[in-house]
Scaffold this motif. Structure first.
Motif, PDB file in Angstrom:
ATOM      1  N   SER A 100       0.830  -1.203   0.000  1.00  0.00           N
ATOM      2  CA  SER A 100       0.000   0.000   0.000  1.00  0.00           C
ATOM      3  C   SER A 100       0.867   1.256   0.000  1.00  0.00           C
ATOM      4  O   SER A 100       2.033   1.226   0.386  1.00  0.00           O
ATOM      5  N   ALA A 101       0.270   2.366  -0.433  1.00  0.00           N
ATOM      6  CA  ALA A 101       0.987   3.638  -0.544  1.00  0.00           C
ATOM      7  C   ALA A 101       1.331   4.191   0.830  1.00  0.00           C
ATOM      8  O   ALA A 101       0.606   3.973   1.808  1.00  0.00           O
ATOM      9  N   ARG A 102       2.425   4.940   0.900  1.00  0.00           N
ATOM     10  CA  ARG A 102       2.894   5.566   2.129  1.00  0.00           C
ATOM     11  C   ARG A 102       2.819   7.087   2.002  1.00  0.00           C
ATOM     12  O   ARG A 102       2.818   7.622   0.901  1.00  0.00           O
ATOM     13  N   SER A 103       2.831   7.759   3.133  1.00  0.00           N
ATOM     14  CA  SER A 103       2.901   9.217   3.188  1.00  0.00           C
ATOM     15  C   SER A 103       4.007   9.559   4.177  1.00  0.00           C
ATOM     16  O   SER A 103       3.980   9.102   5.318  1.00  0.00           O
ATOM     17  N   ARG A 104       4.980  10.351   3.700  1.00  0.00           N
ATOM     18  CA  ARG A 104       6.128  10.670   4.551  1.00  0.00           C
ATOM     19  C   ARG A 104       6.513  12.139   4.395  1.00  0.00           C
ATOM     20  O   ARG A 104       6.285  12.731   3.354  1.00  0.00           O
ATOM     21  N   THR A 105       7.151  12.671   5.442  1.00  0.00           N
ATOM     22  CA  THR A 105       7.683  14.024   5.390  1.00  0.00           C
ATOM     23  C   THR A 105       9.191  13.957   5.626  1.00  0.00           C
ATOM     24  O   THR A 105       9.695  13.033   6.270  1.00  0.00           O
ATOM     25  N   HIS A 106       9.902  14.958   5.099  1.00  0.00           N
ATOM     26  CA  HIS A 106      11.349  15.026   5.279  1.00  0.00           C
ATOM     27  C   HIS A 106      11.798  16.473   5.196  1.00  0.00           C
ATOM     28  O   HIS A 106      11.041  17.360   4.799  1.00  0.00           O
ATOM     29  N   ASP A 107      13.046  16.688   5.561  1.00  0.00           N
ATOM     30  CA  ASP A 107      13.609  18.048   5.537  1.00  0.00           C
ATOM     31  C   ASP A 107      14.554  18.252   4.341  1.00  0.00           C
ATOM     32  O   ASP A 107      15.298  19.220   4.305  1.00  0.00           O
ATOM     33  N   GLY A 108      14.517  17.331   3.382  1.00  0.00           N
ATOM     34  CA  GLY A 108      15.410  17.390   2.236  1.00  0.00           C
ATOM     35  C   GLY A 108      16.593  16.455   2.378  1.00  0.00           C
ATOM     36  O   GLY A 108      17.212  16.075   1.393  1.00  0.00           O
ATOM     37  N   ILE A 109      16.886  16.066   3.611  1.00  0.00           N
ATOM     38  CA  ILE A 109      18.012  15.162   3.875  1.00  0.00           C
ATOM     39  C   ILE A 109      17.554  13.938   4.690  1.00  0.00           C
ATOM     40  O   ILE A 109      17.880  12.808   4.376  1.00  0.00           O
ATOM     41  N   ARG A 110      16.799  14.210   5.751  1.00  0.00           N
ATOM     42  CA  ARG A 110      16.364  13.152   6.669  1.00  0.00           C
ATOM     43  C   ARG A 110      14.846  13.054   6.733  1.00  0.00           C
ATOM     44  O   ARG A 110      14.143  14.067   6.657  1.00  0.00           O
ATOM     45  N   LEU A 111      14.380  11.829   6.919  1.00  0.00           N
ATOM     46  CA  LEU A 111      12.946  11.625   7.151  1.00  0.00           C
ATOM     47  C   LEU A 111      12.578  12.181   8.512  1.00  0.00           C
ATOM     48  O   LEU A 111      13.364  12.102   9.456  1.00  0.00           O
TER      49      LEU A 111
END
Length: 143
Positions: free
Chosen positions: A131-142
């Motif tokens: 199934s699909a995921r939703s994630r956030t990051h700062d450009g380098i790290r999750l």
């Protein structure tokens, strides 16, 4: 009286995780920074999400793909970019370098883990999940 601040805006990007029958993933080495990533880029205003994925992959690798399914949505909190990532399969073309990709190659998952930064490698690994995921990051790290 001070005018109300403008609402924040996000850029929408699309990317494709192109998987071959052996489970390898089509990757590009970006011409601008040398990083290895899945092919993708900014969605144009006049195109559908799937058309954008097909266009970006063709422009960056020379490969025509069939888009199979959405595998994840990734938000870069620093740059205000939302990327929608799709699992794809190649249907025509031979991968080759382009003006946007100094190198193009098929990688197995161990190579992805070794060569890509975490915020791009996770997109590849998520494409192998059910199934699909939703994630956030700062450009380098999750986050």
């Amino acid at each position: 009286m001070k005018p109300a601040p403008l609402p924040p805006k996000h850029s929408v990007s699309v990317a494709g995780i192109v998987v071959d029958p052996a489970g390898r993933v089509l990757t590009i080495q970006r011409a601008d920074n040398g990083h290895w990533e899945p092919p993708g880029g900014v969605l144009e205003r006049s195109e559908t999400l799937e058309d954008g994925v097909r266009r970006e992959i063709l422009e960056e690798t020379g490969v025509t793909v069939a888009v199979e399914r959405l595998t994840g949505v990734y938000q870069n909190l620093t740059k205000g970019v939302v990327a929608l990532v799709y699992r794809c399969r190649a249907i025509a073309g031979t991968p080759h370098p382009t003006p946007e990709a100094r190198d193009v190659r098929w990688m197995n998952l161990d190579e992805v883990a070794a060569e890509m930064g975490p915020v791009f490698a996770v997109r590849v690994f998520d494409a192998f999940e059910a199934s699909a995921r939703s994630r956030t990051h700062d450009g380098i790290r999750l986050c």
